[in-house]
Design an enzyme around this catalytic site. Structure first.
Site, PDB file in Angstrom:
ATOM      1  N   ASP A 216     -35.276  63.748  -3.979  1.00 27.78           N
ATOM      2  CA  ASP A 216     -35.584  64.126  -5.374  1.00 27.78           C
ATOM      3  C   ASP A 216     -34.860  65.414  -5.720  1.00 27.78           C
ATOM      4  OD1 ASP A 216     -36.638  64.259  -7.875  1.00 27.78           O
ATOM      5  OD2 ASP A 216     -38.638  64.859  -7.257  1.00 27.78           O
TER       6      ASP A 216
ATOM      7  N   HIS B 127     -30.628  64.260 -11.299  1.00 25.05           N
ATOM      8  CA  HIS B 127     -30.869  65.682 -11.588  1.00 25.05           C
ATOM      9  C   HIS B 127     -30.609  66.553 -10.363  1.00 25.05           C
ATOM     10  CE1 HIS B 127     -34.983  66.191  -9.872  1.00 25.05           C
ATOM     11  NE2 HIS B 127     -35.225  64.957 -10.306  1.00 25.05           N
TER      12      HIS B 127
ATOM     13  N   HIS C 140     -41.857  66.107  -3.683  1.00 24.70           N
ATOM     14  CA  HIS C 140     -42.318  67.466  -4.022  1.00 24.70           C
ATOM     15  C   HIS C 140     -43.002  68.183  -2.855  1.00 24.70           C
ATOM     16  CE1 HIS C 140     -42.407  66.598  -8.671  1.00 24.70           C
ATOM     17  NE2 HIS C 140     -41.274  66.229  -8.090  1.00 24.70           N
TER      18      HIS C 140
ATOM     19  N   ASP D  81     -33.537  58.355 -10.200  1.00 26.19           N
ATOM     20  CA  ASP D  81     -34.465  59.445  -9.853  1.00 26.19           C
ATOM     21  C   ASP D  81     -35.730  58.906  -9.203  1.00 26.19           C
ATOM     22  OD1 ASP D  81     -35.621  61.917  -9.625  1.00 26.19           O
ATOM     23  OD2 ASP D  81     -36.244  62.043 -11.728  1.00 26.19           O
TER      24      ASP D  81
ATOM     25  N   GLU E 240     -34.704  69.224 -14.574  1.00 28.73           N
ATOM     26  CA  GLU E 240     -35.593  68.086 -14.812  1.00 28.73           C
ATOM     27  C   GLU E 240     -37.010  68.430 -14.387  1.00 28.73           C
ATOM     28  OE1 GLU E 240     -37.929  64.527 -14.141  1.00 28.73           O
ATOM     29  OE2 GLU E 240     -37.417  66.053 -12.692  1.00 28.73           O
ATOM     30  N   GLU E 241     -37.128  69.176 -13.277  1.00 26.09           N
ATOM     31  CA  GLU E 241     -38.447  69.345 -12.664  1.00 26.09           C
ATOM     32  C   GLU E 241     -39.405  70.215 -13.458  1.00 26.09           C
ATOM     33  OE1 GLU E 241     -39.484  67.563 -10.485  1.00 26.09           O
ATOM     34  OE2 GLU E 241     -37.956  67.034  -9.031  1.00 26.09           O
TER      35      GLU E 241
HETATM   36 ZN   LIG Z   1     -36.668  63.726  -9.687  1.00 23.69          ZN
END
Ligand SMILES: [Zn+2]
Length: 497
Positions: free
Chosen positions: A327, A315, A460, A389, A361-362
């Site tokens: 990520d 993603h 994140h 991922d 995606e997030e």
């Molecule tokens: Zn991800």
């Protein structure tokens, strides 16, 4: 909400499941089995030939090429450092779509941008301090380090200044009478299990804790709370907050939501246990109108079965706090590398190899949802699908969500991957958030099985940056994905579903 989702979003039991099964698997024994499936046999009961000798030779060549290529690293470096954070709706997300499309065209792929309307949430001011607490020196406050959760509504501009109530889990919250919660800030102080992560079960640790990020605000609002804080879902001890999407529910008041660092969660819990602990909290995020964006779809047409498709994907969107290297710039880069290597080595896949850089995606999975809308009727011809991922840690094998028979069929491929220590074949419950509609439709799904010990330290956070990627490990992931994808693309027969 769905029981098992991606590592980036919600209940990701995945990495842990994988690690748990892998730990007890017999991959090396499998790899050492005789090559009966490779050799033509007169016996009618023999396993049919699934991979021709030429295909196996091509797979070895692909693996070697992946291990010496710097293409994937250059891609993730560009996405992270030149483009930057790529939350949907941002100029960087748009730039990233344009960049990947251009690169895939340059490699020789047939590229389409498939339109997706995406959410546009923008972080604002996010500050907090304890304004009243037991033992306080006169005229002082204590700073609290936090970040808004994705999708959060704002506080009033001047913030709120109310008492906090600290609970360990949903059960403890439910045990409280409404008047203990009403009008207050609820903190869910649920720890991420660092020991579990250290043992390689990062996904399990994440899955246990992330429910509070997803569902905490609704649970708190039901009892009249005016804001919800969660202890950050992650493993590092550097007073760093972890963002991620939160959910609201129709009919339940939407309250502002943020993640405090693990250290600040401990501080609040310590003080609140001693007496009234008031917090001044200011969060000013905004939800703007949806924006047009796209999934990038890049095909290398199959020579024999162009209508049959093998997908490699990651993603493209990331959280806004950092540059989204692990990520999931890494996953996109690995997928791009697969196409790059197939073209560079002049390989001719029988089936179409399709790179997808998913958008959103997030915080919404709109890219995945749109692809399902546009392509569900073709899923019967989607031969196999990958999403990478889980970062870029050393891969030890392949996760498979397939008919168990496919695992057996892949043994000759695992034998090749074992040359780089990635020969374990592991049947898994779930592979990736964006490919979940295809998984549910029965399309065989795969991903590299990755070292998850450190991923959730950075996941994140503002520390998801390029330096977290070890170039050699990224090459190994590219090797695993390229080899598996090409094996599927060139299998001599269809796979059982
Ligand atoms: Zn991800």
């Amino acid at each position: 909400m769905r029981p098992i989702l991606s590592l980036c979003k919600n209940h990701a039991l995945l990495l842990g499941l994988i690690a748990a099964i892998a730990a007890s698997s017999t991959a090396f024994a499998q790899a050492a089995q005789p090559e009966a499936s490779l050799t033509p046999s007169a016996s009618p009961s023999a396993t049919p030939i699934v991979f021709a000798e030429q295909t196996l030779a091509d797979l070895k060549q692909l693996q070697q090429a992946a291990l010496t290529s710097d293409y994937a690293f250059k891609q993730v470096a560009h996405l992270a450092n030149n483009v930057g954070p790529r939350l949907t709706g941002s100029a960087q997300a748009a730039k990233a779509v344009e960049y990947v499309a251009g690169e895939m065209k340059a490699v020789g792929c047939d590229v389409q941008l498939e339109k997706v309307m995406v959410p546009h949430w923008v972080r604002g001011i996010e500050t907090a301090e304890l304004t009243q607490f037991p033992g306080q020196a006169a005229g002082t406050t204590q700073k609290i380090v936090l970040c808004a959760l994705g999708g959060s509504v704002p506080t009033p501009a001047e913030g709120i200044n109310v008492d906090t109530v600290c609970v360990r889990d949903f059960e403890e919250l439910k045990s409280l009478p409404r008047e203990k919660v009403n009008g207050k800030i609820v903190l869910f102080n649920h720890s991420f299990d660092k020991h579990m992560a250290a043992q390689g079960h990062g996904g399990d640790a994440y899955g246990q804790a992330v429910a509070y990020r997803s569902d905490g605000p609704v649970a708190a609002a039901k009892l009249g709370a005016v804001a919800c804080l969660i202890r950050s879902v992650g493993g590092a001890d550097y007073r760093i907050p972890h963002t991620g999407q939160t959910n609201y529910e129709e009919g339940i008041p939407k309250i502002p939501a943020a993640a405090v660092t693990a250290e600040d969660a401990d501080l609040i819990a310590y003080l609140a246990a001693q007496g009234e602990t008031r917090m001044h909290l200011v969060l000013t995020p905004q939800t703007l109108p949806d924006v047009e964006s796209a999934n990038v779809i890049a095909d290398i047409k199959g020579s024999e079965h162009p209508e049959q498709i093998v997908i490699v994907s990651g993603h493209l969107d990331s959280w806004d706090l950092a540059t989204g290297a692990i990520d999931d710039g890494a996953g996109v880069a690995v997928a791009m590398e697969t196409a790059h290597l197939v073209r560079q080595l002049h390989l001719k896949p029988k089936r179409t190899v399709r790179v997808i850089a998913w958008i959103n995606e997030e915080n919404g999975s709109r890219g995945s949802t749109q692809y399902e809308k546009d392509h569900a009727s073709e899923f019967a011809n989607h031969f196999a699908v990958n999403e990478t991922d889980g970062g870029a840690g050393h891969p030890t094998g392949l996760n498979l969500k397939t008919n168990p028979e496919v695992k057996k069929i892949l043994e000759p491929v695992a034998k090749i991957l074992q040359e780089i220590g990635a020969g374990t074949l592991n049947l898994s419950e779930h592979i990736g958030a964006d490919i979940e509609p295809m998984e549910k439709a029965g399309v065989p799904a795969f991903s590299p099985m990755q070292d998850s010990r450190f991923y959730f330290n950075y996941h994140h956070t503002p520390a998801d940056t390029l330096d977290k990627i070890v170039p050699r490990e990224l090459q190994e992931n590219a090797a695993v994905v390229a080899v598996a994808a090409y094996a599927f693309a060139n299998a001599e027969q269809s796979l059982p579903r």
